[in-house]
Scaffold this active site. Structure first.
Site, mmCIF file in Angstrom:
data_model
loop_
_atom_site.group_PDB
_atom_site.id
_atom_site.type_symbol
_atom_site.label_atom_id
_atom_site.label_comp_id
_atom_site.label_asym_id
_atom_site.label_seq_id
_atom_site.Cartn_x
_atom_site.Cartn_y
_atom_site.Cartn_z
ATOM 1 C CG HIS A 77 -1.971 1.308 1.432
ATOM 2 N ND1 HIS A 77 -2.485 1.278 2.350
ATOM 3 C CD2 HIS A 77 -2.323 2.116 0.497
ATOM 4 C CE1 HIS A 77 -3.281 2.261 2.124
ATOM 5 N NE2 HIS A 77 -3.126 2.810 0.874
ATOM 6 C CD GLU A 94 -2.488 2.340 -3.802
ATOM 7 O OE1 GLU A 94 -2.752 1.499 -2.958
ATOM 8 O OE2 GLU A 94 -2.850 3.585 -3.741
ATOM 9 C CG HIS A 95 -0.069 6.180 -0.591
ATOM 10 N ND1 HIS A 95 -0.777 6.962 -0.449
ATOM 11 C CD2 HIS A 95 -0.973 4.937 -0.877
ATOM 12 C CE1 HIS A 95 -2.203 6.734 -0.215
ATOM 13 N NE2 HIS A 95 -2.118 5.533 -0.126
ATOM 14 C CD GLU A 105 1.934 9.862 -0.440
ATOM 15 O OE1 GLU A 105 1.011 9.448 -0.246
ATOM 16 O OE2 GLU A 105 2.100 11.161 -0.303
ATOM 17 C CD GLU A 119 -5.273 5.446 2.341
ATOM 18 O OE1 GLU A 119 -4.419 5.473 2.016
ATOM 19 O OE2 GLU A 119 -5.947 4.216 1.851
HETATM 20 ZN ZN LIG Z 1 -4.205 4.592 0.338
#
Ligand SMILES: [Zn+2]
Length: 1020
Positions: A88, A91-92, A164, A189
């Site tokens: 994740h 991905e960012h 991130e 998040e």
């Molecule tokens: Zn995310």
């Protein structure tokens, strides 16, 4: 009456993209790829071309289809073995700059340099997917270039990882005396994601049912594990997982395949050689006896009955998803078991009254290598565990004995047929997600698309063996020892304990720091802040120009005829693949005020309570057999030229195969003329389910609730929107769900019916193929003739009603032929907007914030400027302040059609600070410190929304619902294109400055000392 329709030329029959793709030959080599298979899939109107890349082994699937909304996606198998959130965070981070495009955050910047119809990235349990779509060929090449470079050649700078992923930083980065905290976008998040109890349950379910490999960890990241991830591990994971040998490429639409292959080969794949990958997921070792676990979650603050907040479910591991026909069968079987009021588990569990709704992830789940089925209840008392468990066992036994009714099986196959024919405006994305999991485990994606074959084979199996499904139930549910019994109980101290664990983790990290480490942290904090505040040069990125925006829009031809001499029916001929879409709008103007709050409830149960001779079960059966769905929803439409006027009503929507239209209209006719509001027990069940759904939705939609609340006192329509769609509605539903005697509420429904279900204030619309329209017209005419008319003239409740023709001869809507539609708008000349600040206390560790400003309606030229301004403020100011610096998951500004300008944040660790950032954003806008390039980018971004593709089923809806003609849209388009620097500064000063317009504020979030001290806030 609508004969003119048939004389038009219909161009969309052309199927050239599919036909052209059929010319490819197996074995043919194109730009470093070899073609392996070319297959026509007529049921989806497409041709599939399967290829692989010679030097790297990268797999490729192209679906040629006559659809201009072209899609690209690349998918990597990412199978982490810990919960640090590595895929994740990667991905960012790959979207934070790459070799060819070294500027920070090219992904967000491309949102403003493109006419993309979709751009995003997803981290699933075992893959990461990067999709985009656009209708413009040049844009496709630009985005492809940025995506390829991001995925294969990202910078992965340490500061990107800090921003991130996670970092230690001083609360105020420029003051080393302030305490050290965990910060980071993914960190926050995931903290936000775990405020959602359904999410907590689903994650545990998967982790524990598949405990041997990657499914035992949280791929998105557990906030308590994220701080264990290092930058080195992130880079290593990228090198081994984001390699062409571990990649699956997918393209869809009517653009040329050769061009895609050439670009992908040249810009990325030609720079790699095959590697051995070790990302495959092994099969889960099967258990020889069931397992049982108990977990805890946060309390539901909206529930009055705290003793009934437990969730319980039983899950079974099924077959491998690459075992496609077996998986297809089990998917259908799962629907038969749980969906609709005729299913055995609905009858035994939902109607037992023990809980509020099914447990999360109920039914068939196929996003893991092996699929699983789950069933249970939420909102139950702990003492009822055994009862629920026994009911589940008993239900399985009964199904094995009795099987399913034939009609239910037919209804399900009918649903499959409709799903194949219904075209969404993002069909490419739907297909990409549909094949992703199976392909990820090396299942053949082309086989998976041949739905027609599965249906035929399924029918064959049923014919040969009438006990086919019962035997499956026995095999997978009765005799299956790989069975997980999971329960979840709220713990009042849940968030407290989470915070304590986070603090311990933090202390542990801080204790291990040397003096030098601490100085580094301070230094890097400043460095990050400096980098975030630096003016950004995005000139390395490709961009479309304003001249790439089409200056005019194509008009949608509509015909309006009066049915029964009075009711306007709008006809829109479209390539709908043989489906008919019927809608009706009915005004609420005569409904007494006291009944208004119950309108959403009325809508949600109207098609589920039975009608005429059908009880609710028979009605559900007929709806499934004959239609693709019949739904009702409240609909409030602000006027396009006056902020203080609006239309209020209810929208009825439905679709069906053209052969079933008379049956569907008969069902509507029974619902309108003879709805049934008697079954009290069933009504209770429906109320509980929708109340549960509403409160479960808050963590996902908190910013919307905040915005609705904040705009409540700004326009006359605001109050009604809060009543229908806001926190007031959520609370009302919760209250009704917990009533011991629900009769008084049930008795309101027939009263609402009297005012609503007649043709006094009604209009209808039909979208269908041109061949089908004349027939559809007759059926709809019949439906209208049979509707009841109210005996006495009813007066509108609010005295001020304006009759507004949707178009008139002088303004002339050239694309609309036939009769006039007249809308009855409500207005309140005494209305005065006023300021209100509301804080809704919720036990989440994050905030959702909305600040709203009353501006101008759609047709005012300032509206266009404000729309561009909102985008400009989001991209050039708020994104940096709220997300990058503030650590919120999202934030920005938007202007709604109703003329409300909203500043918002989503899953935000801050509250008052964010409101200050909103203020700074306004100052920034007023100062005019933005360039022509910034304005052009904001325009492109706004136009990618304005020009988003509209599905055939939805064409003409703006006209039908809002009275917005294509001429008005064209005028608005010209206003948008004409927006200049001066106009932007002007509207900033005119509307956004303090004292200029009325503001409203709302926060959803935890207790807040500063707000509590400030008497201007109302705390609820
Ligand atoms: Zn995310």
């Amino acid at each position: 009456m609508i004969s003119c329709v048939n004389q038009k030329i219909w161009r969309w029959r052309s199927n050239s993209a599919c036909e052209k793709a059929l010319q490819y030959k197996v074995g043919e080599k194109i730009h470093g790829f070899t073609i392996h298979q070319v297959t026509s899939i007529p049921e989806l109107f497409l041709t599939a071309v399967k290829l692989s890349h010679d030097n790297t082994g990268a797999q490729y699937l192209h679906l040629a289809r006559e659809d201009s909304n072209n899609l690209f996606s690349v998918q990597f198998r990412t199978t982490p073995m810990d919960s640090t959130g590595i895929p994740h965070i990667l991905e960012h981070t790959v979207l934070c700059g790459s070799q060819k495009y070294p500027c920070r955050d090219p992904f967000f910047k491309m949102l403003n340099r493109s006419l993309s119809t979709f751009m995003n990235a997803f981290t699933a349990s075992d893959y990461t997917l990067y999709p985009f779509s656009t209708q413009n060929p040049k844009d496709f090449q630009n985005l492809l270039s940025v995506y390829l470079d991001a995925a294969f050649f990202p910078c992965l700078r340490e500061l990107d990882f800090w921003q991130e992923g996670w970092r230690l930083e001083h609360e105020n980065p420029s003051d080393p005396q302030t305490p050290l905290l965990f910060k980071g976008v993914v960190f926050n998040e995931m903290k936000g994601a775990f405020t959602d109890n359904e999410k907590i349950f689903s994650v545990h379910l998967q982790n524990r049912l598949l405990p041997d490999h990657t499914y035992s960890v949280v791929s998105g990241g557990d906030p308590l594990c994220i701080p264990d991830l290092t930058w080195e591990q992130l880079k290593e994971f990228h090198a081994t997982h984001y390699h062409p040998s571990n990649a699956r490429f997918f393209t869809y639409g009517n653009f040329q395949l050769e061009q895609h292959l050439k670009q992908i080969h040249e810009e990325a794949l030609s720079k790699f050689q095959t590697i051995e990958t070790s990302t495959a997921v092994p099969a889960q070792k099967r258990w020889n006896k069931p397992k049982e676990y108990q977990i805890s979650c946060g309390p539901d603050s909206l529930a009055a009955d705290s003793s009934k907040q437990t969730t319980f479910s039983i899950s079974f591991l099924l077959t491998e998803i690459t075992n496609m026909f077996e998986a297809f069968t089990l998917n259908l079987l799962s629907s038969l078991l749980i969906s609709g009021p005729n299913s055995p588990f609905y009858k035994s569990l939902i109607e037992s009254g023990l809980g509020t709704d099914f447990s999360p992830n109920v039914g068939y789940n196929d996003c893991t290598r092996e699929a699983y089925f789950s069933v249970g209840l939420q909102g139950i008392a702990e003492k009822d565990f055994e009862t629920v468990k026994n009911i589940i066992d008993r239900t399985i036994d009964e199904v094995i004995e009795k099987g399913f009714e034939n009609d239910r099986i037919e209804a399900l196959l009918h649903k499959t047929e409709i799903q194949m024919k219904h075209q969404s405006s993002s069909f490419g994305l739907t297909l990409s997600l549909y094949i992703a999991s199976c392909w990820n485990h090396d299942g053949d994606p082309v086989e998976l698309l041949k739905l027609g074959n599965f249906v035929a084979q399924f029918r064959q199996c049923l014919m040969e063996n009438p006990k086919f499904l019962q035997e499956k139930v026995k095999q997978y549910f009765k005799n299956n020892q790989h069975k997980l019994i999971l329960s979840m109980k709220p713990d009042d101290k849940y968030y407290e304990k989470q915070t304590q664990m986070e603090t311990e983790k933090l202390m542990q990290k801080i204790d291990s720091l040397s003096l030098n480490d601490k100085q580094q942290i301070y230094k890097k904090g400043l460095e990050l802040r400096a980098q975030q505040s630096k003016p950004q040069d995005a000139s390395c990125l490709p961009a479309l120009k304003i001249s790439d925006i089409e200056p005019t829009i194509p008009f949608t031809e509509l015909d309006v005829a009066l049915a029964g001499g009075e009711i306007p029916v709008q006809y829109c001929a479209q390539p709908t693949n043989g489906l008919v879409y019927f809608r009706a709008f009915s005004s609420l103007n005569t409904l007494p005020e006291e009944l208004k709050p119950y309108v959403p409830l009325f809508c949600s149960v109207l098609t589920k309570m039975g009608s005429g001779i059908l009880d609710y079960r028979e009605q559900a059966q007929q709806i499934e057999l004959k239609t693709g769905g019949m739904t009702v929803s409240p609909h409030v439409v602000p006027d396009d030229s006056h902020l203080d006027a609006y239309e209020q009503g209810v929208l009825f929507s439905s679709l069906c195969l053209d052969r079933n239209l008379p049956d569907m209209m008969h069902l509507w006719s029974e619902i309108f003329n003879n709805p049934c509001f008697e079954e009290e027990e069933h009504f209770k069940v429906l109320v509980k389910m929708s109340a549960q759904e509403l409160s479960n939705g808050i963590p996902d939609s908190g910013h919307l609730y905040a915005s609705i609340r904040a705009s409540r006192t700004l326009t006359p329509v605001g109050d009604l929107q809060e009543t229908f769609n806001g926190m007031d509605q959520v609370r009302l539903m919760k209250r009704i769900a917990e009533m011991t005697d629900i009769k008084p509420v049930l008795r309101k429904l027939p009263r609402i019916k009297k005012y609503l279900l007649n043709c006094d204030n009604m209009r209808c619309s039909v979208n269908a193929t041109p061949q089908q329209i004349p027939q559809a017209g007759k059926v709809v005419e019949n439906f209208i003739k049979n509707l009841s008319r109210s005996k006495k003239e009813r007066k509108p409740v609010r005295p001020h009603v304006i009759e507004k023709p949707v178009h008139n001869e002088s303004s002339g809507s050239t694309h609309v032929n036939g009769s006039q539609i007249i809308r009855k708008l409500i207005t309140d000349p005494t209305f005065k907007p006023c300021q209100m600040k509301t804080h809704f206390l919720l036990p989440f560790p994050v905030n959702y914030i909305g600040e709203c400003v009353r501006t101008v309606p759609y047709t005012d030229p300032d509206h266009a400027s404000l729309k561009i301004l909102a985008r400009l403020m989001t991209a050039k100011f708020l994104h940096t302040e709220i997300r990058e610096k503030g650590g919120a998951y999202g934030g920005g500004a938007k202007l709604s059609h109703n003329g409300i300008f909203t500043l918002y944040s989503y899953r935000d660790p801050n509250s008052i600070e964010t409101l200050h950032s909103f203020g700074k954003a306004v100052d920034w806008a007023k100062s005019g410190k933005f360039t022509q390039q910034d304005i052009n980018e904001a325009k492109l971004s706004v136009f990618s929304g304005v020009d988003a593709p509209v599905a055939p089923s939805d064409k003409g809806m703006d006209y039908f619902l809002c009275g917005r003609s294509d001429e008005m849209k064209q005028a608005h388009r010209e206003q948008l294109l004409a927006v200049s620097h001066d106009k932007l500064v002007n509207v900033s000063n005119k509307f956004l400055g303090t004292g200029r317009s009325t503001h409203g504020l709302a926060i959803l979030g935890p207790e807040n000392a500063k707000i509590a001290k400030d008497p201007s806030w109302i705390i609820r």
